[in-house]
Design an enzyme around this catalytic site. Structure first.
Site, short mmCIF file in Angstrom:
data_model
loop_
_atom_site.label_atom_id
_atom_site.label_comp_id
_atom_site.label_asym_id
_atom_site.label_seq_id
_atom_site.Cartn_x
_atom_site.Cartn_y
_atom_site.Cartn_z
CG ASP A 42 -7.94 -4.92 1.96
OD1 ASP A 42 -8.87 -4.46 2.62
OD2 ASP A 42 -7.91 -4.91 0.70
CG ASP A 57 -13.59 -7.09 2.48
OD1 ASP A 57 -13.27 -6.40 3.47
OD2 ASP A 57 -14.10 -6.63 1.44
CG ASP A 109 -2.11 -20.66 -1.09
OD1 ASP A 109 -1.56 -20.70 0.03
OD2 ASP A 109 -1.63 -21.22 -2.10
CE1 TYR A 122 -3.36 -2.81 0.73
CE2 TYR A 122 -4.59 -0.84 1.29
CZ TYR A 122 -4.56 -2.18 0.97
OH TYR A 122 -5.74 -2.88 0.90
CE LYS A 167 1.85 -18.27 -2.48
NZ LYS A 167 0.88 -19.38 -2.53
#
Ligand code: IPM
Ligand code: MG
Length: 354
Positions: free
Chosen positions: A245, A249, A221, A141, A189
């Site tokens: 983020d 959600d 994942d 970001y 990851k």
């Protein structure tokens, strides 16, 4: 206690859900003999319209002087075509960075009455109670360069983290786990990304300082899958900005609606900012049907983390629980035999139960 709260309504449904939460906070302060003063400042698209910038200086000054900040949401189609420095989201990222709000806490807890509102099976989600600790002021970001290159034929974003930025959020997560069920899942990851390998090393170093906390590493994942197949396995999840983020959600589905998910963004020392995890929902803005609960619960987090008002925070959370248990909800939720009401009606109902 006397406390000064800066309100940043922002765009879309932001002003409606902030008004609702302000009403709840005023009612609560009367009940508990506190004096809360409020001041509204502009951020996001509405600030662009008024002042030509998504984060006006006076907003930053007011936030720095406040005891706490409550934010609605930013963004909308009106500003989608703006150049990147005139995007509403720049205001949100700017205030997070300026106030050094590196620790974003997103608690995800299923409400009993909403189990049937989730598209997931009741028996899978019924015991879910987890906390996502998301790094909020670094990573993809904020890294530079972030731009089109090679005459517009290529593009670059930068994932940059300094050691201290990883250390402080990982510490925060261990400490959060210590006061919960003492289980920490670090999501990365590390099979691909160098930043994730570094992250994992730091988690391994840090765990020596918190011997009472059980640590697991999970690739992002796989974590995304397990979050909806075995949500009950998670207690605290810690992860970098972008992964956090996305996973938050996804996790909101466990609660029945993204409209239920509050968040706290905290600095080491300094003012905290509280906001719903959802966006500005421009499609329903101004219709009086937005779900105010994520923001009202963010108000409860504000009382808990910034003012140390635990009983007051619980009073709000219990009032929300009761209201939902009675079957009241806004249009984003679909509760069997529930009563669909407006933002105002739901807010009044919550106030009545405080
Ligand atoms: C959130 C939002 C923001 C983010 C957007 C609006 C920039 O999605 O708070 O999760 O990505 O951090
Ligand atoms: Mg998000």
């Amino acid at each position: 206690m006397s406390k000064h709260i800066v309100l940043l309504p922002g765009d879309g449904i932001g002003p409606e859900i902030i008004d609702a939460t302000q009403k709840v906070l005023i009612h609560l302060s009367n009940n508990f003999n506190h004096t809360f003063t409020f001041e509204k400042q502009a951020i996001g698209g509405s600030a662009i319209d008024l002042y030509g910038t998504p984060l006006p200086d006076q907003t930053v000054t007011a936030c720095k002087a406040a005891d706490a900040v409550l934010l609605g949401a930013v963004g909308g189609p009106k500003w989608d075509q703006n150049p990147s420095n005139l995007r509403p989201e720049k205001g949100l990222l700017g205030i997070r960075k300026t106030l050094d709000l590196y620790a974003n806490l997103r608690p995800v807890k299923g409400f009993h009455a909403l189990l049937s509102a989730s598209p997931l099976k009741e028996e899978i989600i019924k015991d879910s109670d987890l906390l996502i600790v998301r790094e909020l002021t670094s990573g993809l970001y904020f890294g530079t360069p972030s731009e089109r290159i090679e005459n517009g034929n290529a593009v670059i974003d930068t994932l940059y983290y300094q050691r201290y930025e990883m250390e402080r959020i990982i510490d925060k997560a261990f400490q959060s786990a210590q006061i919960r069920r003492k289980k920490l899942t670090s999501v990365d990851k590390a099979n691909v990304l160098e930043s994730s390998k570094f992250w994992r090393e730091i988690v391994e170093e840090k765990k020596l300082d918190y011997p009472d906390v059980e640590v697991h590493h999970e690739l992002v994942d796989a974590a995304a899958m397990k979050l909806i197949t075995n949500p009950g396995d998670f207690d605290v999840i810690v992860t970098e900005n972008m992964f956090g983020d996305i996973l938050s959600d996804e996790a909101s589905v466990l609660t029945g609606s993204l409209g239920m998910l509050p968040s706290a963004s905290l600095a080491e020392n300094g003012v905290g900012l509280y906001e719903p995890a959802h966006g500005s929902a421009p499609d329903i803005a101004g219709k009086g049907i937005a779900n105010p609960i994520a923001t009202i619960l963010s108000g409860a987090m504000l009382l808990r983390y910034s003012f140390g008002m635990e009983s007051e925070a619980e009073a709000i959370e219990q009032a929300v629980d009761k209201t939902i248990a009675l079957g009241y909800h806004t249009a984003d939720l679909n509760i069997n035999n529930g009563k669909c009401v407006t933002t105002n009606e739901l807010t009044e109902m919550i106030i009545k139960h405080i």
